[in-house]
Design an enzyme around this catalytic site. Structure first.
Site, PDB file in Angstrom:
ATOM      1  N   ASP A   1       6.326 -49.460 -88.691  1.00 28.96           N
ATOM      2  CA  ASP A   1       7.610 -49.577 -87.996  1.00 28.96           C
ATOM      3  C   ASP A   1       8.814 -49.467 -88.935  1.00 28.96           C
ATOM      4  O   ASP A   1       9.917 -49.841 -88.573  1.00 28.96           O
ATOM      5  CB  ASP A   1       7.671 -50.888 -87.197  1.00 28.96           C
TER       6      ASP A   1
ATOM      7  N   ALA B   1      23.120  -7.248 -63.601  1.00 27.86           N
ATOM      8  CA  ALA B   1      23.332  -8.634 -63.169  1.00 27.86           C
ATOM      9  C   ALA B   1      22.428  -8.973 -61.983  1.00 27.86           C
ATOM     10  O   ALA B   1      22.228  -8.159 -61.087  1.00 27.86           O
ATOM     11  CB  ALA B   1      24.789  -8.825 -62.772  1.00 27.86           C
TER      12      ALA B   1
ATOM     13  N   LYS C   1      11.253 -16.079 -69.745  1.00 26.62           N
ATOM     14  CA  LYS C   1      10.005 -16.818 -69.986  1.00 26.62           C
ATOM     15  C   LYS C   1       8.923 -15.854 -70.405  1.00 26.62           C
ATOM     16  O   LYS C   1       8.711 -14.845 -69.751  1.00 26.62           O
ATOM     17  CB  LYS C   1       9.587 -17.547 -68.705  1.00 26.62           C
TER      18      LYS C   1
ATOM     19  N   THR D   1      -0.810 -59.437 -89.637  1.00 28.47           N
ATOM     20  CA  THR D   1      -0.871 -58.369 -90.652  1.00 28.47           C
ATOM     21  C   THR D   1      -2.023 -58.592 -91.641  1.00 28.47           C
ATOM     22  O   THR D   1      -2.627 -57.625 -92.107  1.00 28.47           O
ATOM     23  CB  THR D   1       0.470 -58.272 -91.411  1.00 28.47           C
TER      24      THR D   1
ATOM     25  N   GLN E   1      -8.168 -52.457 -84.623  1.00 23.22           N
ATOM     26  CA  GLN E   1      -7.986 -53.909 -84.761  1.00 23.22           C
ATOM     27  C   GLN E   1      -7.829 -54.501 -83.357  1.00 23.22           C
ATOM     28  O   GLN E   1      -6.823 -54.278 -82.694  1.00 23.22           O
ATOM     29  CB  GLN E   1      -6.731 -54.231 -85.590  1.00 23.22           C
TER      30      GLN E   1
ATOM     31  N   ARG F   1       9.193 -57.813 -79.390  1.00 25.53           N
ATOM     32  CA  ARG F   1      10.648 -57.959 -79.382  1.00 25.53           C
ATOM     33  C   ARG F   1      11.381 -56.744 -78.824  1.00 25.53           C
ATOM     34  O   ARG F   1      12.550 -56.803 -78.504  1.00 25.53           O
ATOM     35  CB  ARG F   1      11.138 -58.282 -80.812  1.00 25.53           C
TER      36      ARG F   1
HETATM   37  C1  UD1 Z   1       6.547 -58.237 -91.661  1.00 29.10           C
HETATM   38  C2  UD1 Z   1       6.340 -59.186 -92.837  1.00 29.10           C
HETATM   39  C3  UD1 Z   1       7.711 -59.573 -93.416  1.00 29.10           C
HETATM   40  C4  UD1 Z   1       8.468 -58.340 -93.830  1.00 29.10           C
HETATM   41  C5  UD1 Z   1       8.586 -57.357 -92.660  1.00 29.10           C
HETATM   42  C6  UD1 Z   1       9.148 -56.051 -93.171  1.00 29.10           C
HETATM   43  C7  UD1 Z   1       4.280 -60.444 -92.309  1.00 29.10           C
HETATM   44  C8  UD1 Z   1       3.733 -61.725 -91.838  1.00 29.10           C
HETATM   45  N1  UD1 Z   1       5.631 -60.357 -92.381  1.00 29.10           N
HETATM   46  O1  UD1 Z   1       7.223 -58.962 -90.662  1.00 29.10           O
HETATM   47  O2  UD1 Z   1       7.527 -60.410 -94.555  1.00 29.10           O
HETATM   48  O3  UD1 Z   1       9.758 -58.701 -94.288  1.00 29.10           O
HETATM   49  O4  UD1 Z   1       7.280 -57.091 -92.099  1.00 29.10           O
HETATM   50  O5  UD1 Z   1       9.315 -55.145 -92.134  1.00 29.10           O
HETATM   51  O6  UD1 Z   1       3.532 -59.536 -92.636  1.00 29.10           O
HETATM   52  N2  UD1 Z   1       0.612 -55.189 -87.093  1.00 29.10           N
HETATM   53  C9  UD1 Z   1      -0.715 -54.897 -86.916  1.00 29.10           C
HETATM   54  N3  UD1 Z   1      -1.565 -55.872 -86.479  1.00 29.10           N
HETATM   55  C10 UD1 Z   1      -1.153 -57.136 -86.234  1.00 29.10           C
HETATM   56  C11 UD1 Z   1       0.215 -57.447 -86.436  1.00 29.10           C
HETATM   57  C12 UD1 Z   1       1.072 -56.453 -86.869  1.00 29.10           C
HETATM   58  O7  UD1 Z   1      -1.147 -53.751 -87.119  1.00 29.10           O
HETATM   59  O8  UD1 Z   1      -1.984 -57.961 -85.855  1.00 29.10           O
HETATM   60  C13 UD1 Z   1       1.530 -54.132 -87.540  1.00 29.10           C
HETATM   61  C14 UD1 Z   1       2.666 -53.885 -86.564  1.00 29.10           C
HETATM   62  O9  UD1 Z   1       2.306 -52.906 -85.614  1.00 29.10           O
HETATM   63  C15 UD1 Z   1       3.813 -53.434 -87.466  1.00 29.10           C
HETATM   64  C16 UD1 Z   1       3.481 -54.071 -88.816  1.00 29.10           C
HETATM   65  O10 UD1 Z   1       2.157 -54.512 -88.740  1.00 29.10           O
HETATM   66  O11 UD1 Z   1       3.847 -52.026 -87.602  1.00 29.10           O
HETATM   67  C17 UD1 Z   1       4.408 -55.235 -89.136  1.00 29.10           C
HETATM   68  O12 UD1 Z   1       4.314 -56.208 -88.105  1.00 29.10           O
HETATM   69  P1  UD1 Z   1       5.599 -56.945 -87.535  1.00 29.10           P
HETATM   70  O13 UD1 Z   1       5.157 -57.871 -86.468  1.00 29.10           O
HETATM   71  O14 UD1 Z   1       6.666 -55.999 -87.241  1.00 29.10           O
HETATM   72  O15 UD1 Z   1       5.999 -57.823 -88.825  1.00 29.10           O
HETATM   73  P2  UD1 Z   1       7.428 -58.437 -89.148  1.00 29.10           P
HETATM   74  O16 UD1 Z   1       7.643 -59.638 -88.316  1.00 29.10           O
HETATM   75  O17 UD1 Z   1       8.449 -57.404 -89.122  1.00 29.10           O
HETATM   76 CA    CA Z   2       8.540 -55.293 -88.416  1.00 29.52          CA
END
Ligand code: UD1
Ligand code: CA
Length: 506
Positions: free
Chosen positions: A111, A389, A360, A87, A81, A17
């Site tokens: 994030d 100067a 420097k 997640t 991963q 996004r």
């Molecule tokens: C996620 C939660 C949501 C919560 C929100 C809070 C899930 C399904 N949803 O949504 O309920 O309200 O966070 O911020 O968990 N990541 C990985 N591997 C993956 C996918 C994601 O390491 O395969 C990491 C991303 O880099 C990120 C974090 O997990 O740092 C969260 O992923 P993101 O896609 O931002 O989840 P949200 O849609 O925000």
């Molecule tokens: Ca997020």
């Protein structure tokens, strides 16, 4: 209490996004990559020693090497991963890599940079005290759009987390959101990770589905709500990145003001989280303070100056529009405006570096001055020495850098070039406009420039000659009698012959 908690930071996602090539967790807010803020909070927990946290593991995937580098700087280990299937899948990879002795997992997203160590500690405590299979960190949002929602039973118990895209119309009004931060009992989580499906719009394994599975298995879920909802804000879009940047900067500004630092127009400042400023210092508008910058008492940092890894003693003045990078300024030093100090410039107590001066990798000792339009590179300037100067140390021969050593109490005249390697002994004078290629012994006057010749009356004679030539040009053309004007061809010939005639006259 045994250290039985593994912190797992999820940072493998691309961040679609944000519409950017760069992995989301590497985007910067508040002067650091998002994940660095998260790791600052987690390492505060590990550093306390004696606490329940045994270590930090970061799940990496998209731009794994770059994310690994940041994780490594905080002493965190990493787990790969690949591919990134959600997640739930990310946590499953981490669990497989953790030492068996660790009975609990504190999972958090990479994030959400505003989270505080205190809240993470409180969540771990909630899990310990309640003995539940999982403790969730939640918050109440005015606008919960985009976040997973906490669904509670009539009794108040948490039943499930429902993602935005799966909300039923009657659930759309739920304001309690999932932070993505959880403290799991490992043995209870493990079998359920294997049961996760991908029956959702993104075809991903959602960690959030574990909550309903736990409830179905008869487990209890506890929740800890943050008093400060902003703390769990995540970054998914560019607008959210800008918002957390503003909040991180405001947080730092408020902390400094709370310690007696005066900030003019604090909303215009960018001060990194690791910067320290002592009381009674004034920071003017538009200033950026980065890295491990340390500023003493009663200093003043002028508008639009940028300091990165700068260390300032007390009573230092940095005037407007200066760059001070990886450099030290001693007690009472005055710098700028428009000065550029870099790569280990070491300006000692009471010295002055004025406008359009670049320094420097040089030491400028106590009370020395270089006030205007000067370059000092790989140089040592002695105590109370004055650099005129427009002085330049010619430190680079196109291949190597060479040192310039100037003793105490030296006077370097304006417009001097010091061709390094070269030494100017203590108490010496260098005449203005010199090009110094040989060492100057102490207490000596060095003059190294062409000798002046004065030609008496030359200027007056020149002016007179010019006046005569001008008058001749302005005379009307002489037409004699009834002679016809010259034909065009003749005029051209006349024009061509004119210079020749003048040459002959000379
Ligand atoms: C996620 C939660 C949501 C919560 C929100 C809070 C899930 C399904 N949803 O949504 O309920 O309200 O966070 O911020 O968990 N990541 C990985 N591997 C993956 C996918 C994601 O390491 O395969 C990491 C991303 O880099 C990120 C974090 O997990 O740092 C969260 O992923 P993101 O896609 O931002 O989840 P949200 O849609 O925000
Ligand atoms: Ca997020």
């Amino acid at each position: 209490m045994p250290a039985d908690v593994a912190i797992v930071v999820l940072a493998a996602g691309k961040g679609t996004r944000l519409k950017s090539e760069r992995a989301k967790v590497l985007h910067e807010a508040g002067g650091l990559p998002l994940i660095a803020h998260v790791l600052r909070a987690t390492t505060q927990l590990t550093r306390r020693g004696r606490g329940p946290v045994a270590g930090v593991w970061v799940v990496v995937g998209h731009q794994a090497e770059a994310v690994r580098a940041v994780a490594g700087a905080f002493g965190a280990r990493t787990v790969l991963q690949r591919p990134q299937l959600g997640t739930g899948h990310a946590v499953a990879q981490a669990v497989a890599a953790l030492p068996r002795s660790l009975a609990r997992l504190l999972v958090l997203p990479g994030d959400a940079p505003l989270v505080r160590a205190e809240s993470l500690g409180a969540l771990i405590e909630t899990q310990s005290d309640s003995g539940t299979a999982v403790a969730l960190l939640t918050a109440r949002f005015e606008n919960p759009y985009g976040y997973g929602r906490i669904v509670r039973a009539a009794s108040g118990e948490v039943e499930a987390i429902i993602e935005q895209s799966a909300l039923r119309p009657e659930q759309a009004g739920l304001r309690e959101v999932n932070s993505g931060i959880y403290c799991f009992h490992r043995a209870k989580l493990l079998p359920l990770l294997a049961q996760l499906g991908r029956d959702n719009v993104h075809r991903e394994y959602y960690l959030t589905d574990v909550i309903a599975l736990l409830r179905r298995a008869g487990e209890k879920v506890s929740a800890h709500m943050t008093a400060e909802p902003d703390e769990i804000l995540g970054v998914n879009t560019p607008a959210e990145l800008a918002r957390v940047d503003t909040l991180l900067r405001r947080r730092k500004a408020e902390a400094l003001m709370g310690c007696g630092v005066t900030l003019y127009q604090p909303e215009t400042l960018a001060i990194g989280p690791d910067v320290a400023v002592a009381p009674d210092t004034i920071i003017e508008r538009g200033v950026e303070l980065r890295g491990a910058t340390r500023i003493g008492r009663r200093c003043r940092i002028g508008a639009f100056s940028i300091l990165h890894n700068a260390v300032l003693a007390d009573n230092v003045t940095v005037k407007a529009h200066c760059l001070v990078l990886n450099s030290r300024l001693g007690e009472g030093v005055v710098v700028g405006p428009f000065a550029h100090l870099r790569d280990g410039a070491d300006i000692r107590a009471g010295a002055r570096i004025g406008n359009y001066v670049e320094v420097k990798k040089s030491v400028v000792r106590e009370g020395a001055k270089a006030q205007h339009l000067t370059y000092l590179g790989d140089a040592t300037v002695g105590r109370k020495t004055n650099i005129g100067a427009g002085t330049i140390t010619c430190n680079y021969d196109g291949v190597n850098k060479h040192p310039t050593t100037i003793g105490d109490g030296v006077f370097i005249g304006s417009g001097t070039e010091l061709v390094a390697p070269v030494k100017v002994g203590r108490g010496a004078y260098v005449a203005a406009g010199s090009t110094i290629t040989d060492n100057v012994p102490p207490d000596t006057l060095a003059i190294a420039r062409g000798r002046q010749v004065n030609k008496s009356g030359w200027a007056r004679t020149r002016r007179e000659k010019l006046a005569v030539a001008k008058a001749r040009k302005e005379e009307p053309p002489v037409t004699v009698g009834l002679a016809a004007p010259p034909r065009p061809a003749a005029r051209k010939r006349a024009a061509r012959s004119r210079p020749r005639r003048q040459a002959r006259r000379r």
